[in-house]
Write a protein that holds these residues in place. Structure first.
Motif, PDB file in Angstrom:
ATOM      1  N   UNK A  68       0.982  -1.133  -0.097  1.00 40.76           N
ATOM      2  CA  UNK A  68       0.132  -0.102  -0.032  1.00 40.76           C
ATOM      3  C   UNK A  68       1.092   1.137   0.241  1.00 40.76           C
ATOM      4  N   UNK A  69       0.398   2.365  -0.766  1.00 37.87           N
ATOM      5  CA  UNK A  69       1.389   3.450  -0.877  1.00 37.87           C
ATOM      6  C   UNK A  69       1.311   4.042   0.734  1.00 37.87           C
ATOM      7  N   UNK A  70       2.505   4.663   1.100  1.00 42.83           N
ATOM      8  CA  UNK A  70       2.648   5.327   2.417  1.00 42.83           C
ATOM      9  C   UNK A  70       2.528   6.964   2.131  1.00 42.83           C
ATOM     10  N   UNK A  71       1.671   7.335   2.889  1.00 43.36           N
ATOM     11  CA  UNK A  71       1.541   9.044   2.485  1.00 43.36           C
ATOM     12  C   UNK A  71       2.106   9.683   3.985  1.00 43.36           C
ATOM     13  N   UNK A  72       3.049  10.495   3.557  1.00 46.70           N
ATOM     14  CA  UNK A  72       3.619  11.385   4.578  1.00 46.70           C
ATOM     15  C   UNK A  72       2.806  12.593   4.745  1.00 46.70           C
ATOM     16  N   UNK A  73       2.405  12.650   6.092  1.00 44.74           N
ATOM     17  CA  UNK A  73       1.783  13.936   6.511  1.00 44.74           C
ATOM     18  C   UNK A  73       2.852  14.953   7.202  1.00 44.74           C
ATOM     19  N   UNK A  74       2.448  16.218   7.020  1.00 46.54           N
ATOM     20  CA  UNK A  74       3.395  17.234   7.439  1.00 46.54           C
ATOM     21  C   UNK A  74       2.729  17.641   8.974  1.00 46.54           C
ATOM     22  N   UNK A  75       3.541  17.886   9.807  1.00 45.11           N
ATOM     23  CA  UNK A  75       3.206  18.082  11.359  1.00 45.11           C
ATOM     24  C   UNK A  75       3.271  19.499  11.325  1.00 45.11           C
TER      25      UNK A  75
END
Length: 75
Positions: A68-75
């Motif tokens: 599954x693609x991993x999505x980075x979230x900005x903090x």
């Protein structure tokens, strides 16, 4: 795949048979698994076994399309 006959000690065959039974592998598949792990360990002496195992599992998942693609979230 090339096939050849090799001689192994009775102790190695008995040990591989036990592990093959536990992991539901054929005897030859178990010996190939150990050879693959051993080769990787010799080529990368600083890697722990668990890292090698996780890398092989990750590669198998990728090869089988089980990712599954991993999505980075900005903090």
């Amino acid at each position: 795949m090339a096939q050849t006959t090799i001689q192994l000690s009775n102790e190695m065959i008995l040990e591989a048979s036990k592990y093959a039974s536990v992991y539901t592998r054929s005897l030859s598949m178990q010996i190939e698994h150990w050879a693959r792990i051993g080769k990787i360990a010799e080529e990368n002496p600083d890697l722990p076994y668990t890292f090698i195992e996780d890398a092989l599992i990750g590669k198998a998942e990728l090869d089988n399309g089980n990712v599954m693609p991993f999505e980075f979230r900005q903090i």
